[in-house]
Design a protein around this motif. Structure first.
Motif, PDB file in Angstrom:
ATOM      1  N   PRO A 188      -0.770  60.298  25.806  1.00  0.00           N
ATOM      2  CA  PRO A 188      -0.002  59.018  26.364  1.00  0.00           C
ATOM      3  C   PRO A 188      -1.533  58.537  27.735  1.00  0.00           C
ATOM      4  O   PRO A 188      -1.745  59.500  28.035  1.00  0.00           O
ATOM      5  CB  PRO A 188       1.258  59.155  27.099  1.00  0.00           C
ATOM      6  CG  PRO A 188       1.129  59.985  27.086  1.00  0.00           C
ATOM      7  CD  PRO A 188       0.220  60.988  26.146  1.00  0.00           C
ATOM      8  N   ILE A 206       7.695  57.307  29.355  1.00  0.00           N
ATOM      9  CA  ILE A 206       6.735  57.944  27.729  1.00  0.00           C
ATOM     10  C   ILE A 206       8.062  58.034  27.025  1.00  0.00           C
ATOM     11  O   ILE A 206       8.550  57.795  25.536  1.00  0.00           O
ATOM     12  CB  ILE A 206       6.038  58.159  28.234  1.00  0.00           C
ATOM     13  CG1 ILE A 206       4.821  57.898  28.703  1.00  0.00           C
ATOM     14  CG2 ILE A 206       5.519  58.607  26.534  1.00  0.00           C
ATOM     15  CD1 ILE A 206       3.199  58.277  28.615  1.00  0.00           C
ATOM     16  N   LEU A 216       4.330  51.821  21.298  1.00  0.00           N
ATOM     17  CA  LEU A 216       3.883  52.023  23.155  1.00  0.00           C
ATOM     18  C   LEU A 216       1.645  52.449  22.651  1.00  0.00           C
ATOM     19  O   LEU A 216       1.897  52.850  22.234  1.00  0.00           O
ATOM     20  CB  LEU A 216       4.300  53.327  23.296  1.00  0.00           C
ATOM     21  CG  LEU A 216       4.082  54.043  24.445  1.00  0.00           C
ATOM     22  CD1 LEU A 216       4.631  52.293  25.870  1.00  0.00           C
ATOM     23  CD2 LEU A 216       5.433  54.947  25.085  1.00  0.00           C
ATOM     24  N   VAL A 229       4.996  49.076  31.019  1.00  0.00           N
ATOM     25  CA  VAL A 229       5.105  48.945  29.671  1.00  0.00           C
ATOM     26  C   VAL A 229       4.819  48.898  28.573  1.00  0.00           C
ATOM     27  O   VAL A 229       4.612  47.077  28.520  1.00  0.00           O
ATOM     28  CB  VAL A 229       6.724  49.587  29.581  1.00  0.00           C
ATOM     29  CG1 VAL A 229       6.384  50.370  27.804  1.00  0.00           C
ATOM     30  CG2 VAL A 229       7.668  50.498  29.832  1.00  0.00           C
TER      31      VAL A 229
END
Length: 299
Positions: A188, A206, A216, A229
Motif C-alpha cells: 500500500p 488499510i 483503494l 483515504v
C-alpha cells in the motif's frame, strides 16, 4: 653466731635486691604485646610492610618497571595469539545478498583477528545501525568463525515524500529507498509528511478498507494529524484525527447500504463524527443544476 647471723642477713638482702618479678612497666608492656591486635600486626603487618618496602624499592627504578610491563605484554600477546583464539572468517546468515555485503563493509574486519580483540557488543551495535536490519546477534563459533545472525525489516508500505519513494516496515522504520513504485506494486501507498510516524494506524485503516479491494489507491496524511483515504475515480474519504478506524467503518457501512461510493461522489467527509457530509463531483453538480433549470423553465 654473729657470723651466722651476718651471713643470713646478707642472703636476705641479696634475695630482696635480685627479685625476679618484672617491673610494673615491663609487666604492662608484656600484657600489651599479648593482645590479639598487636600479635596480628607483628605476625602479618610487619612481614607485609617488609615485602612492600622491598617491592617498592625494586620498582622505584623506571627501567625495571618497563621491563616488567614489557614481559607481561609479551606473555599476554603470545597467549591471545594462540591459534585456538584466532577468528579467521565471518559468516552472515538471515540477510539478503545486499544486506550481507553491507554488513561486511560496515565491519571491515581484517582477519585473522584474536577473539580477545573483538568487542562483540560493539560489532552488534554497528550491524544494528544498518537501516534494513531489525535485530542482530553476534557470537564466535568453534573453529574461529564470527557468526552474525540478522533479521531484516520487512517492508509494509511505500512512502512517497518530497525526496521520492521509500520502503517502511510496520513500525514506520526506514527500510530502503525505492526507485520505482512498480518494484513493489502489492504494497500500500502512504503519502505526506509525517506519514512515517503513523504507519501502524495506516495499516489498521488499510485492513479496514479491505472491502474496497482494488479501488483503494492509498492514504494521504493531512497536516500531520489525520488521513484521507484515496480511491479510484478521484474519490476520497476524509477521516477525523480521533478514532479514524471507527469513522472509516461507518463510511463503508453507509456506502454499502446506499451504494454511496458508486455514485458521482467526490468526497465523503467524516471529520465531524455526528454528521456525514457528501461532496458531489463538479459534473454531478452541473447536471443537478441543469435539471433544476429545466424543471423551472417547464413550470
Amino acid at each position: 653466731m654473729r657470723a651466722l647471723r651476718s651471713d643470713t642477713g646478707s642472703r636476705t638482702e641479696g634475695a630482696q635486691r635480685f627479685d625476679p618479678a618484672p617491673s610494673r612497666l615491663r609487666y604492662r608492656l608484656q600484657r600489651w604485646m599479648l593482645t590479639p591486635g598487636v600479635r596480628s600486626c607483628l605476625r602479618y603487618g610487619v612481614p607485609a610492610l617488609a615485602v612492600t618496602l622491598a617491592v617498592g624499592g625494586y620498582f622505584s627504578d623506571e627501567s625495571r618497571r618497563q621491563a616488567v610491563v614489557d614481559t607481561f605484554q609479551d606473555l599476554r600477546a603470545s597467549f591471545e595469539q594462540r591459534p585456538e583464539f584466532l577468528v579467521n572468517v565471518m559468516a552472515v546468515d538471515g540477510a539478503s545478498m545486499d544486506v550481507s555485503r553491507d554488513v561486511r563493509e560496515v565491519l571491515s574486519l581484517d582477519f585473522p583477528v584474536s577473539s580477545f580483540d573483538l568487542d562483540l557488543e560493539a560489532v552488534r551495535a554497528r550491524v544494528m545501525e544498518l537501516d534494513p536490519v531489525k535485530t542482530a546477534s553476534v557470537r564466535i563459533r568453534p573453529g574461529g568463525i564470527l557468526q552474525v545472525d540478522v533479521i531484516e525489516r520487512s517492508p509494509a508500505v511505500v512512502w512517497r515524500n518530497r525526496e521520492g519513494l521509500a520502503l517502511l516496515d510496520e513500525t514506520g522504520a526506514f527500510v530502503a529507498e525505492l526507485g520505482q513504485r512498480g518494484l513493489h506494486p502489492s504494497l500500500p501507498l502512504v503519502v505526506g509528511e509525517g506519514a512515517q510516524d503513523a504507519v501502524p494506524e495506516a495499516l489498521r485503516l488499510i485492513r479496514t478498507a479491505h472491502p474496497l479491494g482494488s479501488r483503494l489507491r492509498g492514504l494521504v496524511r493531512q497536516g500531520g494529524r489525520r488521513w484521507d483515504v484515496v480511491l479510484d475515480r478521484n474519490q476520497r474519504i476524509l477521516l477525523p484525527a480521533e478514532n479514524p478506524v471507527i469513522a472509516l467503518e461507518r463510511a463503508l457501512a453507509v456506502s454499502e447500504a446506499q451504494d454511496l461510493l458508486n455514485r458521482d461522489v467526490a468526497a465523503v467527509d467524516m471529520r465531524i463524527a455526528a454528521r456525514l457530509t457528501v461532496r458531489m463531483t463538479d459534473a454531478a453538480v452541473e447536471d443537478r443544476w441543469r435539471i433544476k433549470q429545466l424543471n423551472s423553465s417547464g413550470n
